[in-house]
Design a protein around this motif. Structure first.
Motif, PDB file in Angstrom:
ATOM      1  N   ALA A   1       0.830  -1.211   0.000  1.00 33.37           N
ATOM      2  CA  ALA A   1       0.000   0.000   0.000  1.00 33.37           C
ATOM      3  C   ALA A   1       0.866   1.263   0.000  1.00 33.37           C
ATOM      4  N   ALA A   2       2.041   1.195   0.620  1.00 36.29           N
ATOM      5  CA  ALA A   2       2.959   2.344   0.667  1.00 36.29           C
ATOM      6  C   ALA A   2       3.867   2.412  -0.563  1.00 36.29           C
ATOM      7  N   ASP A   3       3.647   1.522  -1.535  1.00 35.10           N
ATOM      8  CA  ASP A   3       4.436   1.452  -2.768  1.00 35.10           C
ATOM      9  C   ASP A   3       5.912   1.165  -2.492  1.00 35.10           C
ATOM     10  N   LEU A   4       6.175   0.325  -1.481  1.00 36.22           N
ATOM     11  CA  LEU A   4       7.546  -0.059  -1.178  1.00 36.22           C
ATOM     12  C   LEU A   4       7.829  -1.518  -1.535  1.00 36.22           C
ATOM     13  N   LEU A   5       6.782  -2.306  -1.670  1.00 36.51           N
ATOM     14  CA  LEU A   5       6.909  -3.698  -2.098  1.00 36.51           C
ATOM     15  C   LEU A   5       5.974  -3.951  -3.259  1.00 36.51           C
ATOM     16  N   ARG A   6       6.381  -4.890  -4.110  1.00 37.09           N
ATOM     17  CA  ARG A   6       5.536  -5.355  -5.196  1.00 37.09           C
ATOM     18  C   ARG A   6       5.340  -6.856  -4.971  1.00 37.09           C
ATOM     19  N   ARG A   7       4.125  -7.299  -5.151  1.00 35.83           N
ATOM     20  CA  ARG A   7       3.790  -8.707  -4.972  1.00 35.83           C
ATOM     21  C   ARG A   7       3.400  -9.255  -6.346  1.00 35.83           C
ATOM     22  N   THR A   8       4.086 -10.309  -6.799  1.00 31.76           N
ATOM     23  CA  THR A   8       3.763 -10.914  -8.094  1.00 31.76           C
ATOM     24  C   THR A   8       3.510 -12.404  -7.893  1.00 31.76           C
ATOM     25  N   PRO A   9       2.688 -12.989  -8.755  1.00 34.74           N
ATOM     26  CA  PRO A   9       2.417 -14.428  -8.616  1.00 34.74           C
ATOM     27  C   PRO A   9       3.695 -15.247  -8.810  1.00 34.74           C
ATOM     28  N   ASP A  10       3.843 -16.283  -8.015  1.00 36.14           N
ATOM     29  CA  ASP A  10       4.971 -17.203  -8.140  1.00 36.14           C
ATOM     30  C   ASP A  10       4.697 -18.102  -9.347  1.00 36.14           C
ATOM     31  N   PRO A  11       5.585 -18.114 -10.351  1.00 34.26           N
ATOM     32  CA  PRO A  11       5.326 -18.930 -11.543  1.00 34.26           C
ATOM     33  C   PRO A  11       5.212 -20.426 -11.225  1.00 34.26           C
TER      34      PRO A  11
END
Length: 159
Positions: free
Chosen positions: A76-86
């Motif tokens: 929410a603070a734009d410090l982490l990005r979460r992406t799906p694990d392939p």
């Protein structure tokens, strides 16, 4: 020389950490100040890009739901990005944003400047003692990371 007791060593280390964290926060110009656990998670992701939430929880010795909450806050603070694990679409991988990298760089610079100035204020004997203690502290950290607790699991205090 008598070795320090565990509680004496921890009181000194935790006291130093608390003072440094408070002093760095006092001089921060960031609009939102990060808590210790948030900084620790950012540092872990920096050292292990694409780490998953479960692995981050193990690395930080925190409950998975606690790390999940931290991840949500930092996304929410734009410090982490979460992406799906392939490899497992149900899991997520974590990456730092550019804002997080800049934030960690500012935090490290402020912390380093503060502690370096403090060390410079010590006498040569104290400076030498601190330098000599660093390898032993690193070895102690490694030893405690893998060593079982000598008294087994510690029961929680009743609420």
């Amino acid at each position: 020389m008598t070795p320090p007791r565990g509680d004496e060593l921890m009181a000194a280390v935790l006291g130093l950490r608390r003072v440094v964290r408070r002093r760095v926060r006092e001089t921060s110009t960031d609009p939102v100040l990060l808590r210790g656990a948030q900084l620790e998670l950012l540092q872990l992701v920096e050292s292990d890009p694409d780490v998953g939430v479960a692995a981050a929880a193990r690395g930080l010795h925190l409950a998975a739901n606690t790390v999940s909450t931290l991840v949500n806050q930092l996304v929410a603070a734009d410090l982490l990005r979460r992406t799906p694990d392939p490899a497992d679409r149900r899991a997520a991988q974590l990456q730092l944003t550019d804002a997080a990298r800049a934030r960690l760089a500012r935090w490290r610079a402020a912390r380093s400047a503060l502690v370096t100035a403090g060390i410079a204020g010590l006498g040569p004997a104290d400076q030498d003692a601190l330098a000599a203690a660093l390898p032993a502290l690193a070895r102690l950290t490694e030893l405690l990371t893998d060593q079982p607790h000598p008294h087994g699991p510690i029961a929680e205090e009743p609420r």
